[in-house]
Design a protein around this motif. Structure first.
Motif, PDB file in Angstrom:
ATOM      1  N   ALA A 187      86.796 -27.748  66.786  1.00 49.50           N
ATOM      2  CA  ALA A 187      88.198 -27.327  66.879  1.00 49.50           C
ATOM      3  C   ALA A 187      88.391 -26.090  67.751  1.00 49.50           C
ATOM      4  O   ALA A 187      89.527 -25.739  68.091  1.00 49.50           O
ATOM      5  CB  ALA A 187      88.745 -27.052  65.481  1.00 49.50           C
ATOM      6  N   ASN A 188      87.284 -25.433  68.090  1.00 48.92           N
ATOM      7  CA  ASN A 188      87.392 -24.189  68.868  1.00 48.92           C
ATOM      8  C   ASN A 188      86.387 -24.220  70.010  1.00 48.92           C
ATOM      9  O   ASN A 188      85.236 -23.816  69.843  1.00 48.92           O
ATOM     10  CB  ASN A 188      87.124 -22.974  67.973  1.00 48.92           C
ATOM     11  N   PRO A 189      86.826 -24.708  71.167  1.00 49.11           N
ATOM     12  CA  PRO A 189      85.898 -24.830  72.290  1.00 49.11           C
ATOM     13  C   PRO A 189      85.340 -23.475  72.728  1.00 49.11           C
ATOM     14  O   PRO A 189      84.291 -23.428  73.380  1.00 49.11           O
ATOM     15  CB  PRO A 189      86.748 -25.484  73.389  1.00 49.11           C
ATOM     16  N   ASP A 190      86.035 -22.406  72.374  1.00 44.85           N
ATOM     17  CA  ASP A 190      85.576 -21.054  72.729  1.00 44.85           C
ATOM     18  C   ASP A 190      85.154 -20.290  71.467  1.00 44.85           C
ATOM     19  O   ASP A 190      85.387 -19.088  71.346  1.00 44.85           O
ATOM     20  CB  ASP A 190      86.685 -20.298  73.465  1.00 44.85           C
ATOM     21  N   LEU A 191      84.497 -20.975  70.562  1.00 54.38           N
ATOM     22  CA  LEU A 191      84.150 -20.362  69.272  1.00 54.38           C
ATOM     23  C   LEU A 191      83.385 -19.038  69.402  1.00 54.38           C
ATOM     24  O   LEU A 191      83.761 -18.056  68.732  1.00 54.38           O
ATOM     25  CB  LEU A 191      83.349 -21.353  68.422  1.00 54.38           C
ATOM     26  N   PRO A 192      82.351 -18.931  70.250  1.00 54.40           N
ATOM     27  CA  PRO A 192      81.652 -17.637  70.353  1.00 54.40           C
ATOM     28  C   PRO A 192      82.588 -16.504  70.768  1.00 54.40           C
ATOM     29  O   PRO A 192      82.502 -15.392  70.247  1.00 54.40           O
ATOM     30  CB  PRO A 192      80.577 -17.895  71.412  1.00 54.40           C
ATOM     31  N   GLU A 193      83.504 -16.795  71.704  1.00 55.09           N
ATOM     32  CA  GLU A 193      84.435 -15.762  72.152  1.00 55.09           C
ATOM     33  C   GLU A 193      85.384 -15.364  71.023  1.00 55.09           C
ATOM     34  O   GLU A 193      85.712 -14.194  70.832  1.00 55.09           O
ATOM     35  CB  GLU A 193      85.217 -16.258  73.379  1.00 55.09           C
ATOM     36  N   ARG A 194      85.801 -16.338  70.260  1.00 55.96           N
ATOM     37  CA  ARG A 194      86.677 -16.028  69.110  1.00 55.96           C
ATOM     38  C   ARG A 194      85.934 -15.155  68.103  1.00 55.96           C
ATOM     39  O   ARG A 194      86.515 -14.222  67.535  1.00 55.96           O
ATOM     40  CB  ARG A 194      87.159 -17.324  68.452  1.00 55.96           C
ATOM     41  N   PHE A 195      84.669 -15.448  67.864  1.00 50.26           N
ATOM     42  CA  PHE A 195      83.892 -14.606  66.957  1.00 50.26           C
ATOM     43  C   PHE A 195      83.785 -13.188  67.519  1.00 50.26           C
ATOM     44  O   PHE A 195      83.948 -12.209  66.794  1.00 50.26           O
ATOM     45  CB  PHE A 195      82.485 -15.191  66.759  1.00 50.26           C
ATOM     46  N   ARG A 196      83.509 -13.092  68.822  1.00 44.05           N
ATOM     47  CA  ARG A 196      83.376 -11.764  69.445  1.00 44.05           C
ATOM     48  C   ARG A 196      84.644 -10.955  69.249  1.00 44.05           C
ATOM     49  O   ARG A 196      84.620  -9.782  68.951  1.00 44.05           O
ATOM     50  CB  ARG A 196      83.091 -11.903  70.952  1.00 44.05           C
ATOM     51  N   GLN A 197      85.790 -11.604  69.414  1.00 45.09           N
ATOM     52  CA  GLN A 197      87.076 -10.899  69.354  1.00 45.09           C
ATOM     53  C   GLN A 197      87.629 -10.803  67.934  1.00 45.09           C
ATOM     54  O   GLN A 197      88.638 -10.143  67.711  1.00 45.09           O
ATOM     55  CB  GLN A 197      88.109 -11.626  70.221  1.00 45.09           C
ATOM     56  N   GLY A 198      87.017 -11.497  66.983  1.00 46.11           N
ATOM     57  CA  GLY A 198      87.606 -11.557  65.652  1.00 46.11           C
ATOM     58  C   GLY A 198      88.944 -12.288  65.669  1.00 46.11           C
ATOM     59  O   GLY A 198      89.853 -11.995  64.877  1.00 46.11           O
ATOM     60  N   ALA A 199      89.060 -13.245  66.575  1.00 45.79           N
ATOM     61  CA  ALA A 199      90.322 -13.977  66.758  1.00 45.79           C
ATOM     62  C   ALA A 199      90.457 -15.079  65.703  1.00 45.79           C
ATOM     63  O   ALA A 199      89.454 -15.559  65.167  1.00 45.79           O
ATOM     64  CB  ALA A 199      90.355 -14.593  68.158  1.00 45.79           C
TER      65      ALA A 199
END
Ligand SMILES: Cc1cc2nc3c(=O)[nH]c(=O)nc-3n(C[C@H](O)[C@H](O)[C@H](O)COP(=O)(O)O)c2cc1C
Length: 157
Positions: free
Chosen positions: A115-127
């Motif tokens: 569901a989140n193609p940019d999952l690592p980036e979301r984790f990095r940003q706390g998004a």
């Protein structure tokens, strides 16, 4: 016990012979009862299987737990001599805790990555995360596979 494990070990050995152990991994899900899978002695079965993996020099062992009462990570990790991947039901916090505690070498995300193609980036940003839509699991077509939005609002490339 040896007969129960033989098929998977034969398949792995054939794959390793063809591609090399560094390009072969295995995922196991002890006590997962999908399609009425039942094992009267799952701890013994999986401990035996994992011990037999040692000689194959696999790239990784991934252990996924779906409601098992036994802590298979504690049981199986010491029996394996390669990269140990933990995954199923993790979120960022529990994954980071597992890594920090040395309970796993790496952690695995399935639904959240779908569901989140940019999952690592979301984790990095706390998004915030997109929520996987179970209605489109196992369905044909792009919907539910390649159309979850990136953080910047675009769809998948
Ligand atoms: C749509 C979907 C289909 C899956 N199909 C399988 C499967 O056929 N066999 C399997 O062992 N695991 C399957 N999984 C589980 C994943 O391989 C992975 O172990 C799991 O999703 C990790 O847990 P998580 O989704 O809670 O992060 C599937 C997961 C998803 C989201």
């Amino acid at each position: 016990m040896a007969n129960r494990a033989r098929f998977v070990l034969d398949v792995l050995a054939a794959m390793v012979a063809e591609a090399g152990g560094d390009r072969v991994g295995i995922k196991i899900s002890p006590e997962m009862n999908f399609n009425d899978i039942v094992d009267a002695h799952p701890q013994e079965t999986y401990a035996y299987l994992v011990e037999q993996l040692r000689g194959l020099d696999l790239a990784y062992l991934h252990v996924a737990l779906f409601g098992a009462k036994t802590d298979y990570h504690a049981l199986l990790r010491p029996l394996f001599n390669g990269a140990y991947l933990m995954g199923s039901g993790l979120d960022q916090k529990s994954a980071e805790t597992a890594l920090a505690d040395g309970r796993a070498d790496a952690t695995v995300f399935g639904g959240a990555f779908l569901a989140n193609p940019d999952l690592p980036e979301r984790f990095r940003q706390g998004a915030p995360l997109n929520i996987p839509d179970k209605n489109t699991f196992y369905s044909p077509g792009a919907q539910g596979y390649t159309d979850y939005p990136f953080l910047n609002g675009t769809g998948a490339a």
